[in-house]
Scaffold this active site. Structure first.
Site, short mmCIF file in Angstrom:
data_model
loop_
_atom_site.label_atom_id
_atom_site.label_comp_id
_atom_site.label_asym_id
_atom_site.label_seq_id
_atom_site.Cartn_x
_atom_site.Cartn_y
_atom_site.Cartn_z
CB CYS A 1 -5.39 48.53 -7.19
SG CYS A 1 -6.04 50.08 -7.87
N1 NAP Z 1 -5.21 49.22 -13.84
C1 NAP Z 1 -5.26 48.78 -12.59
O1 NAP Z 1 -4.28 48.90 -11.82
C2 NAP Z 1 -6.51 48.13 -12.07
C3 NAP Z 1 -6.44 47.49 -10.82
C4 NAP Z 1 -7.59 46.89 -10.31
C5 NAP Z 1 -8.78 46.95 -11.02
N2 NAP Z 1 -8.82 47.61 -12.21
C6 NAP Z 1 -10.10 47.64 -12.90
O2 NAP Z 1 -10.05 46.76 -14.01
C7 NAP Z 1 -10.87 47.27 -15.08
C8 NAP Z 1 -9.98 47.42 -16.31
O3 NAP Z 1 -8.95 48.35 -15.97
P1 NAP Z 1 -7.76 48.70 -16.93
O4 NAP Z 1 -6.79 49.48 -16.14
O5 NAP Z 1 -7.33 47.49 -17.64
O6 NAP Z 1 -8.51 49.67 -17.96
P2 NAP Z 1 -8.18 49.98 -19.48
O7 NAP Z 1 -6.70 49.83 -19.70
O8 NAP Z 1 -8.80 51.29 -19.78
O9 NAP Z 1 -8.93 48.82 -20.27
C9 NAP Z 1 -10.33 48.72 -20.35
C10 NAP Z 1 -10.73 47.71 -21.42
O10 NAP Z 1 -12.14 47.67 -21.55
C11 NAP Z 1 -12.48 47.55 -22.95
N3 NAP Z 1 -13.81 48.16 -23.09
C12 NAP Z 1 -14.15 49.45 -22.89
N4 NAP Z 1 -15.48 49.62 -23.05
C13 NAP Z 1 -15.99 48.40 -23.36
C14 NAP Z 1 -17.29 47.90 -23.62
N5 NAP Z 1 -18.37 48.72 -23.60
N6 NAP Z 1 -17.46 46.58 -23.89
C15 NAP Z 1 -16.39 45.75 -23.91
N7 NAP Z 1 -15.13 46.18 -23.67
C16 NAP Z 1 -14.93 47.47 -23.39
C17 NAP Z 1 -11.35 48.26 -23.67
O11 NAP Z 1 -10.94 47.62 -24.83
P3 NAP Z 1 -11.42 47.63 -26.28
O12 NAP Z 1 -11.75 49.03 -26.64
O13 NAP Z 1 -10.23 47.09 -27.04
O14 NAP Z 1 -12.56 46.70 -26.25
C18 NAP Z 1 -10.16 47.99 -22.76
O15 NAP Z 1 -9.51 46.78 -23.16
C19 NAP Z 1 -11.44 48.61 -14.59
O16 NAP Z 1 -12.72 48.42 -14.09
C20 NAP Z 1 -10.47 49.02 -13.47
O17 NAP Z 1 -11.08 49.83 -12.52
C21 NAP Z 1 -7.72 48.18 -12.77
#
Ligand code: NAP
Length: 344
Positions: free
Chosen positions: A148
């Protein structure tokens, strides 16, 4: 119709992809997965989806088996396995995390404290800053969606670096992010009482987006670029604002820079170069895929000041991922993404 699946659909980025895809005319949701909430309806995890999208969360294998495109919305270090399965099946994998963003494995290992398990997979992956890399994205089996902060910085500085309007020696980037940038997991500094009424930088000189920013800016400038990058946590839900300070190159002026930016982004549907004197504000891009850019100067130090605003969940994550999907599948790039930002 394209069949789309989401692995990690219970996270903030995953559920934002699901939300935006509800109104995409050429996409049908195939399946969504979760480890922690398998077999539960997504609307029980996110009640805003009640009556709209109530499908059950399933296993990742089911998502991969039924999808033409799979969005992986996962923490760093776990995407390779899913990407490999998609490649084996001929499905496109779009990774929201950092596993396919960096060219140099040693840089990834230094910042993410782990090694690639499938180095050959990374040769197939392309960096998904859509405006920068369309031709590659259009044929890639694996797309590493940008971070981001790096999205706001790269779009904000590209014309200045490419056009030789600035010196590349002393770039200072001061960025602020809303709290959804930290994901759904609980941490002490995202508790309401810790966050509300507060405002401070974090990970000073040590944020993982630094190498990604330097990689992209170096390519744009055609020379190795280093930056000082300081992120701050804002007590708002959504939005990233990056204020960037660069010394003008000899002969460059604010008026020249403004004309160059307008010309550069004239045909870009999601980049808005603001009128001279206007100031980019996260409020004006919320829930939209826009990146707003405003240009200013500090005349007494010969400094160009670029301000770039995005919604971290949309252009900084889900929106750009869907923009990349559109490019990859030959659809109009703006399809499903023409959300107008609300005024308040
Ligand atoms: N938030 C932002 O603004 C943003 C912007 C750009 C990029 N990102 C990137 O996008 C990714 C997700 O971010 P987020 O903000 O959505 O994070 P988040 O809210 O913490 O969600 C992460 C997800 O990953 C799942 N997970 C965790 N460990 C796992 C595993 N070993 N195998 C399969 N699923 C797993 C979790 O769900 P379950 O436990 O339900 O499976 C959860 O749904 C990250 O890499 C982050 O850096 C985020």
């Amino acid at each position: 119709m394209i069949k789309a699946g989401i692995i990690g659909a219970t996270g903030y980025a995953g559920v934002e992809i699901l939300r935006i895809l509800q109104s995409h005319p050429e996409v049908q949701i195939a399946a969504i997965s979760s480890v922690s909430f398998e077999e539960q309806g997504i609307d029980t995890v996110y009640p805003n989806l009640y009556g709209i999208e109530e499908r059950k969360l399933t296993h990742s294998d089911e998502v991969i088996a039924g999808s033409d495109v799979v969005f992986g919305s996962l923490p760093a270090g776990v995407s390779e396995e899913f990407a490999q399965k998609c490649v084996d099946r001929g499905a496109v994998f779009i990774d929201m995390g950092a596993d396919f963003r960096l060219d140099d494995e040693a840089v990834y290992a230094k910042w993410y404290k782990q090694a690639y398990k499938r180095p050959e997979l990374h040769e197939k992956a392309v960096y998904g800053l859509t405006e920068w890399n369309r031709a590659e994205i259009a044929k890639a089996p694996v797309i590493g969606n940008p971070g981001c902060f790096p999205t706001s910085v790269a779009l904000g500085l590209w014309p200045a670096l490419m056009g030789g309007l600035v010196k590349t020696g002393s770039i200072v980037i001061d960025s602020k992010s809303g709290v959804t940038g930290a994901g759904r997991g609980l941490t002490q500094n995202t508790h309401y009482a810790e966050l509300n009424e507060g405002f401070a930088p974090y990970k000073i000189g040590a944020h993982r987006h630094t190498p990604e920013i330097e990689q992209t800016l170096s390519k744009m400038a055609g020379t190795q670029v280093q930056v000082v990058f300081t992120p701050h946590l804002l007590p708002i839900n959504r939005g990233i604002l990056s204020t960037m300070y660069l010394k003008f190159a000899d002969g460059a002026t604010l008026a020249r820079a403004h004309a160059a930016y307008e010309d550069f982004y004239r045909k870009e549907p999601f980049v808005r170069v603001l009128r001279a004197g206007d100031i980019a504000n996260v409020k004006n891009v919320r829930y939209s895929n826009y990146c707003d850019i405003s240009l200013h100067e500090d005349a007494h130090t010969g400094t160009l000041i670029v301000v770039a605003a995005i919604d971290n969940m949309v252009k900084g994550a889900a929106g750009q991922a869907i923009q990349n999907m559109n490019v990859r599948f030959g659809l109009p790039e703006t399809m499903g993404l023409t959300m107008v930002p609300p005024a308040f």
